[in-house]
Design an enzyme around this catalytic site. Structure first.
Site, PDB file in Angstrom:
ATOM      1  N   ASP A  22      61.536 -48.853  47.712  1.00  0.00           N
ATOM      2  CA  ASP A  22      61.619 -50.269  48.074  1.00  0.00           C
ATOM      3  C   ASP A  22      60.321 -50.969  47.710  1.00  0.00           C
ATOM      4  OD1 ASP A  22      60.125 -48.949  49.995  1.00  0.00           O
ATOM      5  OD2 ASP A  22      61.578 -49.222  51.583  1.00  0.00           O
ATOM      6  N   ASP A  35      63.799 -49.422  64.219  1.00  0.00           N
ATOM      7  CA  ASP A  35      65.158 -49.957  64.395  1.00  0.00           C
ATOM      8  C   ASP A  35      66.205 -49.161  63.621  1.00  0.00           C
ATOM      9  OD1 ASP A  35      64.578 -50.653  61.783  1.00  0.00           O
ATOM     10  OD2 ASP A  35      64.691 -52.821  62.095  1.00  0.00           O
ATOM     11  N   HIS A  93      66.053 -48.333  60.349  1.00  0.00           N
ATOM     12  CA  HIS A  93      66.223 -48.622  58.908  1.00  0.00           C
ATOM     13  C   HIS A  93      65.760 -47.454  58.049  1.00  0.00           C
ATOM     14  CE1 HIS A  93      61.999 -50.643  59.019  1.00  0.00           C
ATOM     15  NE2 HIS A  93      61.862 -49.571  58.269  1.00  0.00           N
ATOM     16  N   GLU A 116      67.930 -52.869  56.815  1.00  0.00           N
ATOM     17  CA  GLU A 116      67.796 -53.188  58.235  1.00  0.00           C
ATOM     18  C   GLU A 116      69.163 -53.050  58.922  1.00  0.00           C
ATOM     19  OE1 GLU A 116      65.003 -53.224  59.455  1.00  0.00           O
ATOM     20  OE2 GLU A 116      63.605 -54.728  58.695  1.00  0.00           O
TER      21      GLU A 116
HETATM   22  C1  F6R Z   1      58.997 -47.755  53.214  1.00  0.00           C
HETATM   23  C2  F6R Z   1      60.226 -47.325  53.879  1.00  0.00           C
HETATM   24  C3  F6R Z   1      60.415 -47.621  55.320  1.00  0.00           C
HETATM   25  C4  F6R Z   1      59.444 -46.816  56.168  1.00  0.00           C
HETATM   26  C5  F6R Z   1      59.635 -47.126  57.651  1.00  0.00           C
HETATM   27  C6  F6R Z   1      58.706 -46.335  58.535  1.00  0.00           C
HETATM   28  O1  F6R Z   1      59.024 -47.368  51.865  1.00  0.00           O
HETATM   29  O2  F6R Z   1      61.066 -46.761  53.255  1.00  0.00           O
HETATM   30  O3  F6R Z   1      61.733 -47.311  55.681  1.00  0.00           O
HETATM   31  O4  F6R Z   1      59.678 -45.462  55.941  1.00  0.00           O
HETATM   32  O5  F6R Z   1      59.425 -48.492  57.846  1.00  0.00           O
HETATM   33  O6  F6R Z   1      57.382 -46.691  58.266  1.00  0.00           O
HETATM   34  P1  F6R Z   1      56.188 -45.819  58.854  1.00  0.00           P
HETATM   35  O7  F6R Z   1      56.265 -44.507  58.209  1.00  0.00           O
HETATM   36  O8  F6R Z   1      54.938 -46.555  58.448  1.00  0.00           O
HETATM   37  O9  F6R Z   1      56.398 -45.768  60.316  1.00  0.00           O
END
Ligand code: F6R
Length: 282
Positions: A89, A158, A160, A165
């Site tokens: 992403d 949440d 995702h 989302e």
């Molecule tokens: C970012 C991604 C997101 C993160 C998620 C958790 O490339 O794919 O889904 O994995 O927001 O983020 P952290 O690891 O910083 O808690």
């Protein structure tokens, strides 16, 4: 005489992935152990398929994976020189050289330490004027590259995955999404203040992610415990996008004790993993 097998039943229906048909949950003591386990799986894959396409996530969670893989490369136990890397992403509107664009983050944390050049990297263009066309082009490029062999995922508080989302379609393709306020707050730590966190992102869709041959989700810390429980023990539902992993024939969820703390079946998952033959890997 045994009753004839119903048509389509029998050994030929056993999937090639060692009979895996449900999400495998592996509970590890801490983030470092999770990183080592997943880096080990990546290294095994690269030994079998040196030009494997690794799908990588950003954020804090995957860092121990990258550190462990880099250590393996430095010790000479795996060669990443032919590996290919695909981005999951990207923020919309941050230039590629912005320090917090995911392209920059991945260059810093994955490509450079692993000695992989940008020619072996693919990612969506977050600065494209026609964002929709850029999303479609990236989705196509993933297929044309032969598909992702192993996709590493984190998870949002949440639920995702990527930036799909809650209430994302479970068959979605790469597209633009709006971040929830919770995700912007969660990610504000990477920026000087929350106003700098973009509202929009390009993310591989859930349908796109499900096309990877092996999905490996790492979750660490108590803040992820509810999302992890909903992912593996809740219903498959768009409200928890990560629950789509239940639809994948080879999905592994690696969690530390804190992230596992709300799992009703934690003991069962532990026992299953302890009794698994070593050769099977994750
Ligand atoms: C970012 C991604 C997101 C993160 C998620 C958790 O490339 O794919 O889904 O994995 O927001 O983020 P952290 O690891 O910083 O808690």
């Amino acid at each position: 005489m045994a009753a004839p097998l119903p048509s389509g039943a029998g050994p030929r229906r056993v999937p090639s992935q060692n009979g895996r048909l449900s999400v495998e949950v592996v509970i590890v003591p801490d983030a470092k152990a999770g990183g080592a386990l997943i880096a080990g799986a990546m290294a095994d894959l690269l030994r079998r398929t040196p030009d494997a396409l690794l799908g990588v996530a950003t954020g804090s969670t995957p860092l121990p994976v990258y550190e462990a893989l880099v250590a393996q490369v430095r010790s000479g136990s795996v060669d990443t020189s032919r590996a290919r890397i695909a981005q999951l992403d990207e923020y919309v509107g941050l230039t590629a050289d912005h320090p917090e664009s995911y392209r920059s983050v991945l260059r810093r944390e994955v490509l450079e330490p692993l000695g992989i050049g940008m020619d072996a990297f693919m990612g969506p263009d977050g600065t494209a004027e026609d964002v929709q066309a850029a999303c479609e082009a990236y989705d196509r490029a993933l297929t044309e590259a032969g598909g992702v062999d192993l996709q590493l995922l984190g998870i949002g508080t949440d639920g995702h995955i990527g930036f799909n989302e809650p209430c994302s379609s479970l068959v979605s393709r790469t597209r633009i999404k709006t971040l929830t306020e919770q995700t912007r707050v969660d990610n504000a730590r990477f920026f000087d203040d929350i106003d700098q966190v973009p509202h929009h992102v390009i993310t591989q869709g859930i349908g796109t992610i499900l096309e990877a041959r092996h999905l490996v989700l790492l979750a660490t810390g108590e803040g992820k415990a509810d999302a992890v429980a909903a992912t593996v023990e809740g219903p498959v539902a768009a409200v928890c996008p990560a629950s789509a992993l239940q639809l994948h024939p080879h999905a592994t969820v690696v969690v530390d004790e804190a992230a596992a703390s709300k799992l009703k079946f934690a003991d069962y998952f532990r026992r299953t993993y302890v009794n698994k033959p070593d050769w099977q890997g994750i």
